[in-house]
Design an enzyme around this catalytic site. Structure first.
Site, PDB file in Angstrom:
ATOM      1  N   HIS A  86       0.835  -1.191   0.000  1.00 44.91           N
ATOM      2  CA  HIS A  86       0.000   0.000   0.000  1.00 44.91           C
ATOM      3  C   HIS A  86       0.877   1.251   0.000  1.00 44.91           C
ATOM      4  CE1 HIS A  86      -3.717   2.301   1.676  1.00 44.91           C
ATOM      5  NE2 HIS A  86      -2.936   3.096   0.950  1.00 44.91           N
ATOM      6  N   HIS A  88       1.493   5.023  -2.821  1.00 40.51           N
ATOM      7  CA  HIS A  88       0.967   5.717  -4.000  1.00 40.51           C
ATOM      8  C   HIS A  88       2.025   6.126  -5.010  1.00 40.51           C
ATOM      9  CE1 HIS A  88      -3.096   5.941  -2.303  1.00 40.51           C
ATOM     10  NE2 HIS A  88      -2.482   6.109  -1.151  1.00 40.51           N
ATOM     11  N   GLU A 160      -7.747   1.556  -2.865  1.00 42.57           N
ATOM     12  CA  GLU A 160      -8.132   2.256  -1.642  1.00 42.57           C
ATOM     13  C   GLU A 160      -9.439   3.007  -1.829  1.00 42.57           C
ATOM     14  OE1 GLU A 160      -5.958   5.183   1.639  1.00 42.57           O
ATOM     15  OE2 GLU A 160      -5.066   4.856  -0.333  1.00 42.57           O
ATOM     16  N   HIS A 247      -4.609   0.754   6.471  1.00 43.03           N
ATOM     17  CA  HIS A 247      -3.902   1.598   7.457  1.00 43.03           C
ATOM     18  C   HIS A 247      -4.682   1.766   8.773  1.00 43.03           C
ATOM     19  CE1 HIS A 247      -6.288   4.728   5.513  1.00 43.03           C
ATOM     20  NE2 HIS A 247      -5.419   4.944   4.549  1.00 43.03           N
ATOM     21  N   GLY A 280       6.421   7.038  12.047  1.00 40.92           N
ATOM     22  CA  GLY A 280       6.673   7.920  13.178  1.00 40.92           C
ATOM     23  C   GLY A 280       5.768   9.124  13.214  1.00 40.92           C
ATOM     24  N   HIS A 282       2.101   8.810  11.701  1.00 42.21           N
ATOM     25  CA  HIS A 282       0.705   8.386  11.668  1.00 42.21           C
ATOM     26  C   HIS A 282       0.219   7.704  12.940  1.00 42.21           C
ATOM     27  CE1 HIS A 282       1.001   9.252   7.372  1.00 42.21           C
ATOM     28  NE2 HIS A 282      -0.319   9.145   7.312  1.00 42.21           N
ATOM     29  N   ASP A 305       2.465   3.808   2.639  1.00 45.28           N
ATOM     30  CA  ASP A 305       1.459   4.783   2.197  1.00 45.28           C
ATOM     31  C   ASP A 305       2.132   6.008   1.592  1.00 45.28           C
ATOM     32  OD1 ASP A 305      -1.155   5.566   1.732  1.00 45.28           O
ATOM     33  OD2 ASP A 305      -1.374   6.607   3.636  1.00 45.28           O
ATOM     34  N   GLY A 341      -1.151  10.877   3.519  1.00 47.37           N
ATOM     35  CA  GLY A 341      -0.176   9.871   3.138  1.00 47.37           C
ATOM     36  C   GLY A 341       1.161  10.131   3.810  1.00 47.37           C
TER      37      GLY A 341
END
Length: 419
Positions: A86, A88, A160, A247, A280, A282, A305, A341
């Site tokens: 996952h 982008h 997603e 996520h 670190g 999210h 992500d 992201g």
């Protein structure tokens, strides 16, 4: 720009390394690679005291192996090539640019940082545009992905969007959000020619979500993504056959003692895999540690992500048509400051998980290699250093910095950045 040059052929002998084994431990030994696949994985024997000693028979056999370039690993950790299921984009490109050039540039960068398998994610775009993007990816897979190129393999696509919720849209464009629909989903699967491996839904948006899951679960993995579902709805979706959570903690209701939401439903559904963004930013380290204790390590999947700003200078970028400001490893929407992201690649996320979050190195490696390979259904051919599998391997020093990347039995040079 990242420049990676293949060194040598596809036959290698890599000695003096600590090999990550299928039982999720490290053992000293030697790896022999032939024609781009692991031919032998020879672990050093132990003497009566339990001390390791060199396996002379295997070493002699490897030394006699004709045509193999010999690499002294100098005691490095040898782990499988990472798999990001996952993300982008990177290096100024996004998967949803919908061009072969973008996919190839992304695949080149990912290989250079030790990510040898990729499953990029779609944004919430119009159905017609998503269909075209999937068609381009399918054509790229057939016509331009080559065995001998130093690039990550396109293993799948993680959808997603667009079947998500407005309330938890995050950095997705709500103008293109729709409820889950079997006909449209089937259109996506056909356009990708089997590359779509995950389709995310917000089950609370469609009263017929159980029927959707029932009819689609045998064709594709159903995830819960960008959803405002409560515990009961999420648990019903998992009980019906959904088996993945996008996520975890991000773009879903908070996990509280009276309203456990999607997180609680994942915890109570042992067949469900869950993605974690360990950049670190999210998720707090304490929550990451608690999640591993609550869910168990076998179904945790580390993801990046990452967006197109990854590997690029700070500045303003586009994600799904929305403007994003990037400063360091933090990416936020210009419109409202929401997290948009990540700008961290998966190898760096794994390092953060180990060095700053207290996740054991052996566990973090599994969550970035074995677990995503199993979730993608490709573990029979990759995801571990096992005889017969594709020879994708990364050598790390004691600081977990890359010493070398081996892709299909070819050694790549270190990452070089041009001005």
């Amino acid at each position: 720009m990242i420049h990676c040059v293949c060194l040598g052929g596809r036959n290698l002998i890599i000695k003096n390394i600590k090999i990550y084994t299928e039982d999720k431990t490290f053992s000293k030994g030697t790896v022999t690679i032939k024609d781009g696949r692991f031919m032998k994985v020879a672990l050093d024997a132990k003497d009566d005291s339990g001390a390791e000693c060199q396996n002379t028979d295997e070493t002699a056999a490897n030394d006699a192996y004709a045509g193999g370039q010999v690499i002294d690993g100098e005691g490095a950790y040898a782990i499988p090539g990472l798999i990001d299921l996952h993300f982008h984009g990177c290096m100024g490109y996004d998967f949803c640019d919908g061009t072969k050039e973008a996919i190839r540039a992304i695949a080149e960068y990912e290989a250079s940082v030790g990510v040898t398998g990729i499953s990029p994610a779609t944004m919430t775009l119009p159905v017609e545009e998503l269909t075209r993007i999937l068609e381009v990816a399918a054509d790229y897979k057939k016509t331009e992905e080559t065995k001998d190129a130093p690039i990550a393999d396109l293993l799948g696509i993680n959808m997603e969007g667009p079947f998500i919720s407005i309330e938890k849209k995050g950095a997705q464009d709500e103008r293109n959000i729709i409820s889950c629909n079997e006909d449209i989903c089937q259109q996506f699967l056909a356009a990708s020619e089997g590359l779509v491996k995950f389709v995310g839904i917000a089950p609370e948006r469609n009263k017929e979500f159980l029927s959707f899951i029932s009819h689609m679960k045998d064709k594709v993995n159903i995830s819960l993504a960008h959803t405002n579902a409560d515990y009961d709805t999420a648990k019903a979706a998992f009980d019906a056959g959904a088996d993945h959570a996008v996520h975890l903690y991000n773009a879903m209701p908070a996990f509280t003692h009276r309203m456990p939401g999607v997180v609680g439903a994942v915890s109570d559904s042992p067949h469900v895999n869950a993605e974690l963004i360990c950049d670190g930013v999210h998720i707090h380290p304490s929550v990451v540690r608690a999640t591993f204790k609550m869910m168990g390590k076998d179904r945790m999947i580390l993801i990046s992500d990452s967006m197109r700003a990854t590997g690029m200078p700070d500045g303003r970028y586009l994600l799904g048509g929305l403007e994003v400001d990037v400063a360091g490893n933090r990416a936020t929407l210009v419109s409202n400051g929401a997290l948009a992201g990540s700008s961290t690649n998966l190898m760096d996320c794994m390092r953060v998980a180990v060095k700053k979050m207290g996740i054991p190195f052996e566990t973090a490696v599994a969550c970035a290699t074995m677990n995503p390979a199993k979730a993608l259904g490709v573990y029979e051919s990759r995801g571990s250093i096992t005889a017969g599998k594709k020879a994708d391997l990364v050598l790390l020093n004691k600081e977990l910095e890359i010493k070398s990347v081996i892709k299909d039995g070819m050694e790549l040079c270190t990452v070089c950045k041009s001005e």
